[in-house]
Design a protein around this motif. Structure first.
Motif, mmCIF file in Angstrom:
data_model
loop_
_atom_site.group_PDB
_atom_site.id
_atom_site.type_symbol
_atom_site.label_atom_id
_atom_site.label_comp_id
_atom_site.label_asym_id
_atom_site.label_seq_id
_atom_site.Cartn_x
_atom_site.Cartn_y
_atom_site.Cartn_z
ATOM 1 N N MET A 1 55.532 31.396 29.530
ATOM 2 C CA MET A 1 54.993 32.490 30.347
ATOM 3 C C MET A 1 55.465 32.344 31.792
ATOM 4 O O MET A 1 55.696 31.241 32.271
ATOM 5 C CB MET A 1 53.465 32.488 30.317
ATOM 6 N N LYS A 2 55.572 33.457 32.455
ATOM 7 C CA LYS A 2 55.924 33.432 33.865
ATOM 8 C C LYS A 2 54.684 33.187 34.709
ATOM 9 O O LYS A 2 53.577 33.550 34.339
ATOM 10 C CB LYS A 2 56.559 34.763 34.280
ATOM 11 N N VAL A 3 54.905 32.586 35.858
ATOM 12 C CA VAL A 3 53.854 32.398 36.851
ATOM 13 C C VAL A 3 54.097 33.411 37.963
ATOM 14 O O VAL A 3 55.223 33.553 38.451
ATOM 15 C CB VAL A 3 53.884 30.972 37.423
ATOM 16 N N GLU A 4 53.062 34.135 38.330
ATOM 17 C CA GLU A 4 53.147 35.014 39.488
ATOM 18 C C GLU A 4 52.506 34.285 40.665
ATOM 19 O O GLU A 4 51.382 33.788 40.574
ATOM 20 C CB GLU A 4 52.441 36.336 39.218
ATOM 21 N N PHE A 5 53.238 34.224 41.751
ATOM 22 C CA PHE A 5 52.823 33.504 42.950
ATOM 23 C C PHE A 5 52.484 34.515 44.033
ATOM 24 O O PHE A 5 53.336 35.246 44.512
ATOM 25 C CB PHE A 5 53.954 32.576 43.398
ATOM 26 N N THR A 173 48.896 33.483 39.115
ATOM 27 C CA THR A 173 48.383 34.042 37.872
ATOM 28 C C THR A 173 49.358 33.738 36.754
ATOM 29 O O THR A 173 50.578 33.790 36.928
ATOM 30 C CB THR A 173 48.145 35.567 37.971
ATOM 31 N N VAL A 174 48.777 33.392 35.631
ATOM 32 C CA VAL A 174 49.541 33.170 34.396
ATOM 33 C C VAL A 174 48.847 34.043 33.356
ATOM 34 O O VAL A 174 47.760 33.710 32.885
ATOM 35 C CB VAL A 174 49.524 31.692 33.963
ATOM 36 N N GLY A 175 49.447 35.187 33.058
ATOM 37 C CA GLY A 175 48.735 36.156 32.235
ATOM 38 C C GLY A 175 47.475 36.578 32.966
ATOM 39 O O GLY A 175 47.523 36.993 34.120
ATOM 40 N N TRP A 180 43.565 29.480 42.250
ATOM 41 C CA TRP A 180 43.547 29.721 43.692
ATOM 42 C C TRP A 180 43.713 28.414 44.444
ATOM 43 O O TRP A 180 43.024 27.431 44.154
ATOM 44 C CB TRP A 180 42.230 30.379 44.093
ATOM 45 N N GLY A 181 44.614 28.425 45.393
ATOM 46 C CA GLY A 181 44.776 27.303 46.302
ATOM 47 C C GLY A 181 46.007 26.461 46.012
ATOM 48 O O GLY A 181 46.452 26.349 44.870
ATOM 49 N N GLU A 186 50.039 22.964 40.581
ATOM 50 C CA GLU A 186 50.439 22.244 39.366
ATOM 51 C C GLU A 186 49.631 22.688 38.155
ATOM 52 O O GLU A 186 50.165 22.760 37.048
ATOM 53 C CB GLU A 186 50.310 20.726 39.565
ATOM 54 N N ASP A 187 48.349 22.989 38.355
ATOM 55 C CA ASP A 187 47.521 23.461 37.239
ATOM 56 C C ASP A 187 48.074 24.766 36.667
ATOM 57 O O ASP A 187 48.110 24.964 35.450
ATOM 58 C CB ASP A 187 46.075 23.680 37.688
ATOM 59 N N ALA A 188 48.505 25.663 37.557
ATOM 60 C CA ALA A 188 49.062 26.940 37.103
ATOM 61 C C ALA A 188 50.349 26.712 36.312
ATOM 62 O O ALA A 188 50.556 27.333 35.253
ATOM 63 C CB ALA A 188 49.332 27.849 38.304
ATOM 64 N N LEU A 189 51.191 25.826 36.796
ATOM 65 C CA LEU A 189 52.442 25.546 36.088
ATOM 66 C C LEU A 189 52.147 24.863 34.741
ATOM 67 O O LEU A 189 52.805 25.161 33.746
ATOM 68 C CB LEU A 189 53.367 24.684 36.948
#
Length: 196
Positions: A1-5, A173-175, A180-181, A186-189
């Motif tokens: 999945m892509k990560v939106e930053f 955001t991932v899906g 936040w923050g 790293e959690d998002a990735l």
């Protein structure tokens, strides 16, 4: 999945994420969609007229000390700007016009360095023009940033952020998952890699 930053040029903690995200994401093989947006309308909808770090001085004092610690830990220079928050509208429009691409990401990094390393005013068109030139952006990007098309895209991105429940920057955001923050980068990735 892509990560939106999702990032806002006035945001202190976005500085930390902007400087480290490209390398970490590339190392993990994760595609990132960079989404500059404006926090002002989101804060206004919450009844705030300034940054929460100004509204709550004790929180602001903590943030400035925390930023100094975290920047040092990451090997980044950090200087508290004389004016906070700064007006990042022009920078956000240029980034919106220029993204995606390596030069656009470098532009974003240079704007944050101008603001939080050198204490420069990022609402100054000369500062933004210098950052764009040093990043290797097409000089016409500054003109394009003033177009109705780019202004509409930035307004829509900000509205999209608000609709997704984004209340601060940086956010990822991932899906449908929101992180936040800078400390959640790293959690998002990691979340994005779960189903890879």
């Amino acid at each position: 999945m892509k990560v939106e930053f999702w990032f806002e040029f006035a945001s202190t903690y976005s500085y930390l994420s902007v400087m480290r995200l490209p390398g970490i994401a590339a190392h993990r093989g994760i595609d990132v969609v960079w989404r500059p947006f404006l926090l002002g309308p989101i804060f206004a909808a919450q009844g705030l007229t300034s940054s929460p770090f100004n509204v709550y001085p004790v929180k602001g004092r903590y943030m400035w000390r925390d930023m100094a610690r975290r920047a040092e830990e990451r090997g980044l220079n950090f200087r508290k700007p004389d004016l906070f928050p700064q007006n990042g509208l022009l920078a956000a429009r240029v980034a919106t016009a220029a993204l995606p691409g390596a030069a656009a990401i470098r532009f974003c990094q240079m704007v944050y360095q101008a603001e939080f390393e050198h204490g420069r005013n990022i609402s100054d068109p000369d500062t933004i023009a210098e950052c764009a030139a040093e990043a290797g952006l097409d000089p016409k990007m500054i003109e394009r940033a003033d177009s109705d098309e780019v202004k509409t895209v930035l307004r829509n991105t900000t509205a999209d952020a608000q609709a997704r429940g984004i209340f601060g920057a940086p956010s990822f955001t991932v899906g449908d998952e929101l992180f936040w923050g800078d400390d959640r980068l790293e959690d998002a990735l990691d979340w994005a890699m779960r189903d890879a």
